[in-house]
Design an enzyme around this catalytic site. Structure first.
Site, PDB file in Angstrom:
ATOM      1  N   HIS A 158       0.832  -1.224   0.000  1.00  0.00           N
ATOM      2  CA  HIS A 158       0.000   0.000   0.000  1.00  0.00           C
ATOM      3  C   HIS A 158       0.861   1.267   0.000  1.00  0.00           C
ATOM      4  O   HIS A 158       0.416   2.320   0.446  1.00  0.00           O
ATOM      5  CB  HIS A 158      -0.951   0.040   1.201  1.00  0.00           C
ATOM      6  CG  HIS A 158      -1.680  -1.243   1.437  1.00  0.00           C
ATOM      7  ND1 HIS A 158      -2.885  -1.542   0.869  1.00  0.00           N
ATOM      8  CD2 HIS A 158      -1.321  -2.333   2.169  1.00  0.00           C
ATOM      9  CE1 HIS A 158      -3.277  -2.748   1.249  1.00  0.00           C
ATOM     10  NE2 HIS A 158      -2.338  -3.269   2.029  1.00  0.00           N
ATOM     11  N   SER A 279      14.704  22.105 -15.973  1.00  0.00           N
ATOM     12  CA  SER A 279      13.514  22.889 -16.251  1.00  0.00           C
ATOM     13  C   SER A 279      13.950  24.219 -16.839  1.00  0.00           C
ATOM     14  O   SER A 279      14.997  24.754 -16.481  1.00  0.00           O
ATOM     15  CB  SER A 279      12.752  23.114 -14.949  1.00  0.00           C
ATOM     16  OG  SER A 279      11.968  24.288 -15.037  1.00  0.00           O
ATOM     17  N   LYS A 285      15.770  22.109 -10.787  1.00  0.00           N
ATOM     18  CA  LYS A 285      15.129  20.848 -11.175  1.00  0.00           C
ATOM     19  C   LYS A 285      16.022  19.881 -11.933  1.00  0.00           C
ATOM     20  O   LYS A 285      16.825  20.266 -12.764  1.00  0.00           O
ATOM     21  CB  LYS A 285      13.909  21.139 -12.050  1.00  0.00           C
ATOM     22  CG  LYS A 285      12.819  21.872 -11.314  1.00  0.00           C
ATOM     23  CD  LYS A 285      11.909  20.938 -10.578  1.00  0.00           C
ATOM     24  CE  LYS A 285      10.837  20.447 -11.533  1.00  0.00           C
ATOM     25  NZ  LYS A 285       9.888  19.586 -10.847  1.00  0.00           N
ATOM     26  N   GLU A 292       9.751   8.607 -16.971  1.00  0.00           N
ATOM     27  CA  GLU A 292       8.411   9.166 -17.212  1.00  0.00           C
ATOM     28  C   GLU A 292       7.934   8.858 -18.627  1.00  0.00           C
ATOM     29  O   GLU A 292       6.786   8.466 -18.850  1.00  0.00           O
ATOM     30  CB  GLU A 292       8.421  10.685 -16.998  1.00  0.00           C
ATOM     31  CG  GLU A 292       8.488  11.079 -15.540  1.00  0.00           C
ATOM     32  CD  GLU A 292       8.631  12.591 -15.368  1.00  0.00           C
ATOM     33  OE1 GLU A 292       7.996  13.126 -14.463  1.00  0.00           O
ATOM     34  OE2 GLU A 292       9.379  13.226 -16.131  1.00  0.00           O
TER      35      GLU A 292
END
Ligand code: ARG
Length: 458
Positions: A158, A279, A285, A292
């Protein structure tokens, strides 16, 4: 214009220009040129051996096709949309080059069995490549498992801390998943390896062909058994895309974990700069673009599976033009799976883990609570009762801001007088991991043995 077509005989009107473009597949099926030529050479040899066409024609056909192959590979071949597909582009060029003999090549064959053999040959080669990339990824996972042997991380259910495990154990879980993927690919390659050529348009052919000979020339295990099925079957493509969908699902789950582990909240790993991007506005970043994108590309492979299943659904036997829509989903799946595996193999190999952060995370969340319960069971207490006792001690710890291993002897005694001084050694993270030493468990000796087994199987 219809006079230029290989099938122009029964037509008196030229094909509408847009219809021509709309129905053509050359833009995407030209990647089958090598397989198309290989199939044609085997077919021509067989026609010669069976005295269906003269041997001199066979020789001309073979040298003509070899010339075309060389031209295509040199980038010196004009593919024509008005010739519709790769099969007719090559055949028309052959006839233009060698005349009569070229026009004999299509004897006893149809584009319907021709395209079926081309795709099988193509996919058979590509599956070998997919398996090679799967191997590279497994190697990278084994490398990580071996390099970081002993590193402890939290195991989750979980997404809540559950029990401590070895990071290597986590890597080997993926090795298991990818080796099942390899098995599915091998299985698919085995089933697709039958020769549809000789089915003709649908019913077989009136010529005395030798399908067994062509099968062995093209390294198929046997000819297919039913001509209708031979030209209308695309199960092998569906099987490949299904196996690929499961494979991509595995890569997507792995991506998700790598993305989570790269966050400042987890901070378990550092992906190499070469697999991340920055970024344009936020200078701090470092985004995990590669995992992804692989997670995202999983969607297109599922889409390809749905697309082809839907194309095939309700198609009457045998060939229908709908089936030309098999190629783009298939090719896109091959490209996506190969690319994703390749980039993952490199990224996984270069990833660095932060063992101290993982260890600290494993120490939080009462990950050793099951070990306290197991300790009590070993003293004779029934497990359900032990579960209750430990549950209470966890609540006590939460109220007092302590970890289980920080409870004093007296505090333990208050929960159960069965808890002795040896509790502390029994519930360290190392003890917790190493106690799980049955087959398949996370104990160091087990994981070491698994790494050895997997390396030997390579
Ligand atoms: N380009 C066609 C395809 O990919 C080849 C088979 C064409 N057969 C036909 N009867 N029109 O499906």
């Amino acid at each position: 214009m219809s006079k230029d077509k290989l099938w122009g005989g029964r037509f008196s009107q030229p094909t509408d220009k847009f219809v021509e473009e709309f129905t053509a597949s050359i833009d995407f099926d030209k990647r089958l040129y090598r397989q198309d030529i290989r199939g044609s050479i085997a077919h021509a040899r067989m026609l010669g051996r069976q005295d269906i066409i003269p041997q001199a024609d066979v020789d001309d056909i073979i040298s003509g096709l070899e010339e075309i192959l060389a031209r295509i590979e040199a980038g010196d071949f004009d593919f024509s949309v008005s010739l519709e597909d790769i099969h007719m582009n090559i055949e028309a060029r052959l006839s233009a080059a060698i005349g009569e003999a070229g026009k004999r090549l299509h004897t006893g064959r149809s584009r319907n069995d021709q395209v079926a053999v081309d795709i099988r040959l193509y996919l058979r080669e590509e599956i070998v490549e997919v398996i090679r990339y799967l191997d590279l990824l497994e190697d990278a996972l084994l490398f990580q498992a071996e390099t970081n042997l002993g590193a402890i991380m939290p195991g989750y259910t979980h997404l809540q801390v559950a029990q401590p495990i070895l990071f290597s154990h986590h890597m080997l879980a993926y090795v298991e998943m990818f080796s099942r993927d390899r098995g599915r690919m091998e299985d698919c390659a085995k089933r697709l390896n039958v020769l549809p050529l000789g089915a003709g348009a649908l019913a077989g052919t009136t010529f005395p062909i030798d399908r067994e000979y062509v099968a062995s020339e093209l390294e198929f295990s046997a000819p297919t058994r039913n001509s209708l099925d031979s030209v209308s079957d695309r199960d092998f493509a569906l099987e490949f895309i299904s196996a690929s969908s499961i494979l991509m699902m595995h890569l997507s789950r792995f991506s998700e974990e790598l993305i989570l582990w790269s966050t400042s909240e987890f901070d378990f790993i550092e992906l190499s700069d070469s697999f991340c991007t920055g970024s344009s506005i936020m200078p701090q970043k470092k985004n995990p673009d590669v995992p992804e994108l692989v997670r995202g590309k999983t969607g297109r492979v599922y889409g390809n599976l749905m697309a082809l299943l839907t194309v095939m659904k309700a198609l009457p036997l045998a060939y229908n033009k709908d089936m030309q829509e098999d190629k783009e989903p298939l090719f896109d799946t091959i490209d996506t799976v190969k690319g994703s595996l390749k980039i993952f193999a490199d990224m996984v190999r270069e990833m660095k883990i932060k063992a101290d952060v993982m260890l600290e995370a494993a120490a939080r969340g009462f990950s050793n609570a099951t070990d306290v319960a197991d300790y009590l069971v070993r003293t004779g207490m029934p497990f359900r009762e032990a579960h209750e006792v430990v549950g209470k001690s966890v609540r006590y710890c939460i109220e007092h801001g302590k970890r289980l291993e920080e409870l004093t002897r007296a505090e333990w005694q208050a929960f159960s007088d069965l808890i002795g001084a040896d509790i502390y050694d029994a519930i360290t993270l190392e003890a917790s991991v190493n106690a799980r030493n049955a087959t398949g468990g996370t104990a160091l000796v087990r994981v070491k043995a698994e790494i050895e087994r997997l390396k030997k199987e390579k």
